[in-house]
Design a protein around this motif. Structure first.
Motif, PDB file in Angstrom:
ATOM      1  N   LYS A  12     -16.372   0.390  11.451  1.00  0.00           N
ATOM      2  CA  LYS A  12     -17.599   0.073  12.178  1.00  0.00           C
ATOM      3  C   LYS A  12     -17.463  -1.159  13.074  1.00  0.00           C
ATOM      4  O   LYS A  12     -18.446  -1.588  13.690  1.00  0.00           O
ATOM      5  CB  LYS A  12     -18.744  -0.154  11.183  1.00  0.00           C
ATOM      6  CG  LYS A  12     -19.057   1.064  10.322  1.00  0.00           C
ATOM      7  CD  LYS A  12     -20.173   0.747   9.343  1.00  0.00           C
ATOM      8  CE  LYS A  12     -20.489   1.951   8.454  1.00  0.00           C
ATOM      9  NZ  LYS A  12     -21.579   1.651   7.475  1.00  0.00           N
ATOM     10  N   ALA A  13     -16.270  -1.712  13.158  1.00  0.00           N
ATOM     11  CA  ALA A  13     -16.100  -2.975  13.882  1.00  0.00           C
ATOM     12  C   ALA A  13     -16.265  -2.827  15.384  1.00  0.00           C
ATOM     13  O   ALA A  13     -16.600  -3.792  16.075  1.00  0.00           O
ATOM     14  CB  ALA A  13     -14.734  -3.567  13.565  1.00  0.00           C
TER      15      ALA A  13
ATOM     16  N   ASP B 127     -12.449 -14.266  13.827  1.00  0.00           N
ATOM     17  CA  ASP B 127     -13.228 -13.106  14.263  1.00  0.00           C
ATOM     18  C   ASP B 127     -12.390 -12.174  15.128  1.00  0.00           C
ATOM     19  O   ASP B 127     -12.601 -10.958  15.106  1.00  0.00           O
ATOM     20  CB  ASP B 127     -14.444 -13.573  15.072  1.00  0.00           C
ATOM     21  CG  ASP B 127     -15.318 -14.532  14.284  1.00  0.00           C
ATOM     22  OD1 ASP B 127     -15.836 -14.112  13.233  1.00  0.00           O
ATOM     23  OD2 ASP B 127     -15.457 -15.685  14.718  1.00  0.00           O
TER      24      ASP B 127
ATOM     25  N   SER C 182     -12.487  -2.658   9.568  1.00  0.00           N
ATOM     26  CA  SER C 182     -13.602  -1.748   9.305  1.00  0.00           C
ATOM     27  C   SER C 182     -13.724  -0.721  10.420  1.00  0.00           C
ATOM     28  O   SER C 182     -13.555  -1.043  11.602  1.00  0.00           O
ATOM     29  CB  SER C 182     -14.910  -2.541   9.192  1.00  0.00           C
ATOM     30  OG  SER C 182     -16.028  -1.685   9.218  1.00  0.00           O
TER      31      SER C 182
ATOM     32  N   ASP D 113     -13.886  -9.557   8.038  1.00  0.00           N
ATOM     33  CA  ASP D 113     -14.179  -8.175   7.621  1.00  0.00           C
ATOM     34  C   ASP D 113     -14.609  -7.311   8.795  1.00  0.00           C
ATOM     35  O   ASP D 113     -14.290  -6.125   8.853  1.00  0.00           O
ATOM     36  CB  ASP D 113     -15.267  -8.181   6.543  1.00  0.00           C
ATOM     37  CG  ASP D 113     -14.761  -8.730   5.218  1.00  0.00           C
ATOM     38  OD1 ASP D 113     -13.521  -8.759   5.012  1.00  0.00           O
ATOM     39  OD2 ASP D 113     -15.598  -9.126   4.381  1.00  0.00           O
ATOM     40  N   ASP D 114     -15.355  -7.877   9.740  1.00  0.00           N
ATOM     41  CA  ASP D 114     -15.803  -7.142  10.916  1.00  0.00           C
ATOM     42  C   ASP D 114     -14.992  -7.539  12.159  1.00  0.00           C
ATOM     43  O   ASP D 114     -15.422  -7.319  13.288  1.00  0.00           O
ATOM     44  CB  ASP D 114     -17.283  -7.360  11.176  1.00  0.00           C
ATOM     45  CG  ASP D 114     -17.624  -8.837  11.417  1.00  0.00           C
ATOM     46  OD1 ASP D 114     -16.745  -9.706  11.185  1.00  0.00           O
ATOM     47  OD2 ASP D 114     -18.766  -9.130  11.835  1.00  0.00           O
TER      48      ASP D 114
END
Length: 419
Positions: free
Chosen positions: A382-383, A236, A380, A265-266
């Motif tokens: 948006k992370a 993470d 991303s 991904d995040d």
């Protein structure tokens, strides 16, 4: 004297004498000198003209030159604090070719990387404890005020980095180049994260594992002797402090591609590394030979293209300018105060080498364009939040932490960690 004539135009903020092997004084700079560079044999006069950036350090280590009236730092401060480029004046053909030769100098395959790391970081823990803070942080501290102590500044550095990672209990974190484990243990203790730290130093690995066991955090913090290129799994968060300087320019694409591959991904990554503000260059030859073989501090113009090529977002960047100069000042003063202990561990020549390393590094950050950058990366857009307020809020919260509730597995299966 040729050396004095070469130096005189660039020494504009003070003065010193050069005492040659025959005892003659040659004035350099403006004003009344309080320092003197004493040369103890005639050959060193030639060496300092032919290849000064390497031979100066070697001559000091070997006792072939010395500083009268002050310390090595005092001398370098007079020599380098003016606006003129002393290195340019005393350059050699070999050094001029440095940017072209650095691909070979910075080629760091796995076997060579382990050897380079062992050269520096496998010195005894007792030696590093002579001058580092209580948490054994061997990287740039963060000074909220000039009066902040080294211990408090290193604690502030960990808070500052943690505030950019948006950590929650149970998150899987990879610490690339974990040193003696201080950052990994801090993140687990204050945020409840599950941390894997990797290093190539057997000495650091042993200390980190001992510290995890003593702190009762072995269930949430593990340390491995592993190269970042061999890591697998998904994390993470990824943090790397003071390791990127050992990657080498030829390996930047591979480094950031690996960060992307390991990142969820995040996920969010934070890279804290030394850089240079004046564009690409080459590592000082003495530093490369004796202190950090294979090491290089890059310009951001060399780093960002590799970030872009890897398909990562540069979601935040901060430049720490004089923080490392102040860190090195503390280290240098502490080292000099423990000279006799260091000499008992190694020898006088080793101590002179480390004095020059710490003094020269401090000068590089005060006057020669070196700095530290912190780059936050994500897969991303948006992370992370759209504004930086969350960093300030997190840093304030970490200053007065509350006990962290760590989530437990919901079944009887053992927890699985990325490796």
């Amino acid at each position: 004297m040729l050396l004095a004539r070469l130096l005189n135009p660039v020494v504009t903020t003070g003065a010193f004498d050069i005492i040659d092997a025959d005892g003659r004084a040659h004035h350099v700079g403006k004003g009344t000198p309080t320092l003197a560079l004493r040369l103890h044999d005639k050959a060193v006069q030639r060496d300092l003209v032919i290849n000064p950036r390497l031979r100066f350090g070697e001559a000091y280590m070997d006792g072939r030159l010395s500083i009268d009236g002050g310390t090595m730092y005092d001398f370098l401060d007079v020599l380098c604090s003016g606006p003129e480029n002393v290195q340019g004046v005393l350059g050699t053909i070999q050094e001029a070719l440095g940017p072209m030769l650095r691909l070979a100098q910075q080629h760091n395959p796995l076997k060579r990387s382990r050897k380079n790391v062992a050269h520096h970081y496998d010195l005894s823990r007792e030696f590093f404890a002579l001058f580092l803070d209580r948490d054994m942080q061997y990287s740039c501290a963060y000074f909220p005020t000039p009066e902040t102590s080294l211990d408090d500044a290193q604690e502030a550095k960990k808070r500052h980095i943690a505030s950019k990672l948006l950590l929650r209990p149970g998150m899987r974190v990879l610490d690339i180049g974990c040193g003696w484990g201080g950052m990994a243990l801090y993140l687990a203790r204050t945020t409840g994260a599950d941390v894997t730290g990797i290093t190539l130093s057997t000495e650091q690995l042993a200390v980190a594992r001992e510290r995890a066991a003593r702190s009762g955090l072995s269930d949430r913090v593990r340390f491995e002797l592993r190269d970042y290129r061999l890591m697998e799994g998904t994390f993470d968060r990824i943090v790397s402090v003071g390791m990127f300087e050992h990657v080498g320019k030829p390996h930047y694409d591979a480094f950031f591609a690996k960060v992307r591959a390991l990142l969820a991904d995040d996920g969010v990554a934070l890279l804290h590394a030394i850089g240079r503000s004046d564009g690409p260059g080459a590592t000082n030859p003495w530093m490369r030979k004796y202190i950090f073989p294979g090491g290089y501090s890059p310009a951001l113009s060399e780093v960002i293209p590799a970030v872009e090529k890897a398909g990562l977002w540069n979601t935040d960047m901060e430049i720490l300018r004089l923080h490392y100069a102040e860190t090195l000042r503390h280290w240098r003063e502490r080292f000099l105060a423990h000279w006799d202990e260091a000499k008992a561990m190694y020898d006088e020549r080793f101590c002179r080498m480390w004095e020059l390393y710490l003094a020269g590094s401090e000068i590089a950050f005060r006057y020669q364009g070196h700095m530290v950058f912190q780059v936050q990366l994500a897969r991303s857009a948006k992370a992370v939040p759209m504004t930086r307020d969350y960093m300030i809020n997190a840093e304030r919260a970490l200053l007065h932490p509350t006990p962290v509730a760590v989530p437990q597995p919901v079944d009887n299966e053992p927890r699985r960690h990325a490796s």
